[in-house]
Scaffold this motif. Structure first.
Motif, PDB file in Angstrom:
ATOM      1  N   GLU A  80      -0.578  -5.259  -3.304  1.00 44.82           N
ATOM      2  CA  GLU A  80       0.756  -5.157  -3.896  1.00 44.82           C
ATOM      3  C   GLU A  80       1.828  -5.231  -2.806  1.00 44.82           C
ATOM      4  OE1 GLU A  80      -0.434  -2.303  -7.719  1.00 44.82           O
ATOM      5  OE2 GLU A  80       0.846  -1.525  -6.099  1.00 44.82           O
ATOM      6  N   LEU A 123       5.463   2.964  -3.989  1.00 47.55           N
ATOM      7  CA  LEU A 123       4.203   2.749  -3.288  1.00 47.55           C
ATOM      8  C   LEU A 123       3.004   3.211  -4.117  1.00 47.55           C
ATOM      9  CD1 LEU A 123       5.110   3.937   0.338  1.00 47.55           C
ATOM     10  CD2 LEU A 123       5.148   1.605  -0.588  1.00 47.55           C
ATOM     11  N   THR A 127      -0.556  -0.874  -2.083  1.00 45.46           N
ATOM     12  CA  THR A 127       0.574  -1.504  -1.381  1.00 45.46           C
ATOM     13  C   THR A 127       0.137  -1.974  -0.001  1.00 45.46           C
ATOM     14  OG1 THR A 127       2.108   0.014  -2.507  1.00 45.46           O
ATOM     15  CG2 THR A 127       2.944  -1.229  -0.620  1.00 45.46           C
TER      16      THR A 127
END
Length: 399
Positions: A80, A123, A127
């Protein structure tokens, strides 16, 4: 009414010295790409940024720099990337193309850029990277954001496309992260004949593959050639990082543009300072009108690439204001940077959900004034008078 002050797509007028540099490069540069002017612009830019020589690379536009940065991240399935929803689309889609999943972060209501707190809230264990966009010319709280990313082991990318020359804590925008992206588009404070960009890469191992990524995989042969023409004029190979192949691109910036960029860099601080002085003049002259909320910054932390405000009385009043400015006064204000999660393009990709109330509120009520560097004092004062008159008229209409 005829437009008196347009929201121009051109930010500056070139000086005769800058024009002469372009003409000289047109006459004499050999080759017209990948030559000495490119190397000089990269060297001058690294010096201006106070970063290592050999860490800055010219490219044909800011999006090209973003594309290469996305490649260098080497995302894996499930990774991500945290990025503000309130930004221009080019900040985001190069990363989508590399398979990472976007997670939208909100911006601060006053500064209109992300903070360490808004990033941290977005987050997750998946991430891998964070993109910070220094929108409107204001550099975010990079010491705090950089510390957060170091603590979490995250790749930090600064999209400083609009913020060349802005600085905080004694450092320039684009120099805090693992990578920094700059744009020299026609609308920016530093512009190289319409397009142009720069990529900063902190890690020397990553920086070493950028020239081949930028220019079709071109590289030297690994052996001595008795005949310079054999086996060919130049080698082509696939750049690799840790054994992983990275397909090359063709993102080169021409010698004429690089010659201009190096010359224009000599007065970028002057351009930024002049725009800031005019922005503060305009903002302070409207201090009595609570309907417009500007972001006032009296330091080099803001280069005032754009002059944007929030209409505190809401979207309907914003629309009435812009309509009156355009059709009664001939001043073309605009609205910019729809939150990306609202676009059908991003919704179809599964990115339609975002919890970004500050970004939504600002966009729904924002006004961006014409603010090109070459705007005359007469035009600036006309726009100021027109703004006062329209606000007074709308205020009276409300009563």
């Amino acid at each position: 009414m005829e437009t008196k002050i347009n929201f121009s797509g051109r930010s500056i007028r070139y000086t005769e010295e800058e024009i002469a540099v372009v003409v000289e490069a047109m006459r004499c540069a050999d080759p017209l790409t990948q030559g000495r002017h490119m190397r000089e612009f990269e060297r001058c830019f690294a010096h201006y940024q106070n970063v290592a020589e050999g860490s800055c690379f010219t490219v044909m536009n800011g999006c090209s720099a973003l594309e290469i940065s996305a490649q260098l991240c080497r995302f894996r399935p499930g990774d991500e990337l945290v990025i503000p929803a309130h930004t221009f689309t080019a900040s985001a889609y190069p990363y989508v193309k590399r398979g990472v999943r976007l997670v939208w972060a909100d911006v601060d209501r006053r500064t209109r850029v992300v903070t360490a707190e808004s990033i941290e809230a977005a987050l997750t264990p998946n991430t891998k990277a964070v993109v910070v966009v220094h929108l409107y010319g204001y550099i975010a709280d990079m010491p705090e954001i950089a510390a957060l990313c170091r603590e979490r082991g995250l790749i930090l990318i600064e999209d400083a496309a609009q913020a060349v020359g802005a600085e905080v804590a004694g450092k320039k925008s684009g120099s805090f992260g693992d990578m920094g992206i700059f744009s020299f588009h026609s609308h920016k404070n530093l512009t190289t004949l319409g397009e142009g960009g720069m990529l900063y890469v902190r890690d020397p191992a990553l920086a070493a593959v950028v020239p081949a990524l930028r220019h079709n995989g071109h590289c030297d042969y690994a052996f001595e050639r008795p005949d310079y023409w054999k086996p060919a004029m130049g080698n082509v190979d696939i750049p690799t990082l840790d054994g992983e192949a990275l397909m090359p691109n063709n993102y080169c910036l021409g010698e004429v543009e690089c010659a201009l960029g190096a010359k224009l860099l000599e007065r970028i601080d002057q351009i930024n300072d002049e725009k800031r002085v005019r922005a503060l003049y305009f903002i302070d002259a409207l201090a009595g009108f609570q309907e417009l909320e500007f972001h006032r910054v009296d330091s080099r932390r803001h280069n005032y690439h754009l002059l944007a405000a929030r209409m505190t009385t809401g979207p309907d009043m914003r629309d009435r204001f812009i309509r009156a400015m355009a059709f009664e006064k001939g001043v073309k204000c605009v609205v910019q940077y729809i939150p990306l999660n609202r676009y059908g393009f991003y919704r179809r990709l599964g990115y339609g959900e975002a919890s970004c109330p500050c970004g939504d509120d600002f966009f729904d009520s924002m006004v961006s004034f014409p603010f090109q560097h070459w705007l005359s004092n007469e035009d600036l004062n006309y726009m100021l008078t027109a703004t006062r008159e329209v606000l007074c008229s709308l205020h009276g209409a409300e009563k």
